[in-house]
Design an enzyme around this catalytic site. Structure first.
Site: not given
Length: 337
Positions: A56-59, A107, A112, A221
Site C-alpha cells: 500500500g502507498s503511504g509508507h 511484507k 499482500d 498502518h
C-alpha cells in the site's frame, strides 16, 4: 467535519499524482501510471535475477523510492494502506524479468501475501519463475487484524538492500531467495506511535490516541500494539529506546552481535528527535553487549504523518556487510555509486 488539510490536489488521485511527481524528478525511472508500477529505466541485464516488492502507498519512500541500481527492479504501489492487486504485481514482475527469475519481497500482511501469490502463479503461466521472501520482522504482536503471524515492517529495507546487491552480483534465483530468508531470520523491529495518522480525504485519524499517551508496538498502518502508556514527563526517547531494544533482545538475543541498525521515523517525527533516539538506542544496544556496524536514521518506512519511530536491527556477518555496503542508487537511498 472536514477532511484533514494535506498538500494534495485531489485526495482520490493522491497515488497517481505522487507517482507523476516521482517521474518528473527521477527521469531515470520508468513510471507506469496506469498500473501504478515504478521500474528501473535502464536496460535490463540478461541473466540478472529481478527483485520486486510493493504494498500500500503511504509508507514512502518504501517501496517505490527504493527502485534503482542495487535495490529493487520494480515496485507495485497499491492505494493508500491497501495491497496492490495481482495485475499490478504481475506488471511489476514483467518489468523486472530478464530471464533469470524474479524474487518477490512481501511484507506479511494478508492482502499482500494473497495478491503476490496470485501474481506469482500468473507469472509462472507466462514462464517467469518466481521465488517469494516473506518479511515478518515485527516482534510486537504475533497476530493482528491484518496478519496471520508477525507483521512485516522496517526489516523490509534490510532485505531489499542486501538482495539488490546480491542480484547485481549475479547470484542465481535460488541463492538470492535463500539469502533473503536468512536476512529475515536475522531481522527484528519494534515501533512506537506518539500520534495517529489520517488517510487522504478522511475527516478523522485512522485510530484514536489521546494526547499524553503513546502506543507501544504499533504497526505501520496504525494497528494496535502491545499496550498504551502515558508519555513520560522527561526522557521520552530513553524510554522508547529501552522498551524497543528490550522487546527485540527478548526475541533475538543481541549480546556479542554486530548489527545493522535502522532508527526509522514514522513520517511525522523530525530528524532532530530521531537522532536523539538513535543515541539512546546505541547506548541500550551497547549495554547489552551488541555493536552497531552500520546505521541509518531517518524516514524510510513511514505511516503517512504518524509521529513516532521504529527500531529495526539485523544481525550481520562480513558477507552481509559487504552486500550492505555495495553501491546503491535509488531516489531514497544511495551510496558508492
Amino acid at each position: 467535519m472536514t477532511a484533514a488539510a494535506k498538500l494534495l490536489d485531489d485526495p482520490a488521485n493522491a497515488v497517481t499524482d505522487a507517482l507523476r511527481g516521482l517521474a518528473a524528478v527521477h527521469p531515470e525511472l520508468s513510471v507506469d501510471l496506469e498500473h501504478h508500477v515504478v521500474a528501473r529505466g535502464d536496460e535490463r541485464r540478461p541473466g540478472k535475477v529481478g527483485l520486486v516488492s510493493g504494498g500500500g502507498s503511504g509508507h514512502e519512500p518504501l517501496h517505490a523510492g527504493f527502485v534503482g541500481l542495487g535495490m529493487l527492479d520494480a515496485a507495485a504501489c497499491g492505494a493508500v494502506f491497501t495491497s496492490p492487486v495481482p495485475d499490478q504485481v504481475l506488471a511489476a514482475t514483467r518489468a523486472a524479468s530478464s530471464g533469470a527469475g524474479v524474487v518477490h519481497v512481501v511484507k506479511n500482511y494478508t492482502g499482500d501475501v494473497l495478491n503476490f501469490q496470485m501474481a506469482a502463479e500468473l507469472a509462472d503461466d507466462e514462464g517467469i519463475e518466481v521465488e517469494t521472501v516473506l518479511v515478518d520482522d515485527d516482534v510486537a504482536v504475533t497476530d493482528s487484524l491484518y496478519t496471520a503471524g508477525r507483521r512485516g515492517t522496517g526489516g523490509t529495507l534490510f532485505v531489499e538492500k542486501v538482495l539488490g546487491a546480491a542480484a547485481e552480483k549475479g547470484l542465481p534465483l535460488a541463492e538470492v531467495a535463500a539469502l533473503g530468508r536468512d536476512v529475515v531470520s536475522r531481522s527484528r523491529s519494534f515501533g512506537v506511535a506518539l500520534s495517529p495518522c489520517t488517510t487522504p480525504g478522511s475527516d478523522q485519524p485512522g485510530f484514536d490516541l489521546p494526547p499524553g499517551e503513546m502506543e507501544l508496538g504499533i504497526g505501520i498502518h496504525g494497528e494496535p500494539g502491545r499496550r498504551r502508556v502515558p508519555v513520560p514527563a522527561t526522557g521520552v526517547a530513553r524510554e522508547v529506546a529501552r522498551t524497543s531494544v528490550a522487546a527485540i533482545d527478548e526475541d533475538l538475543p543481541l549480546a556479542h552481535q554486530d548489527l545493522l541498525l535502522l532508527v526509522n521515523g514514522m513520517g511525522g517525527t523530525p530528524l532532530l528527535e530521531l537522532q536523539v533516539l538513535a543515541a539512546d538506542v546505541v547506548d541500550e544496544l551497547s549495554a547489552r553487549g551488541a555493536r552497531v556496524a552500520r546505521a541509518l536514521v531517518g524516514n524510510h518506512v513511514t505511516s503517512l504523518e504518524m509521529a513516532g519511530a521504529m527500531v529495526s536491527v539485523c544481525t550481520t556477518t562480513p558477507e552481509l556487510l559487504e552486500l550492505w555496503d555495495a553501491p546503491v542508487r535509488t531516489p531514497a537511498l544511495r551510496w558508492g555509486a
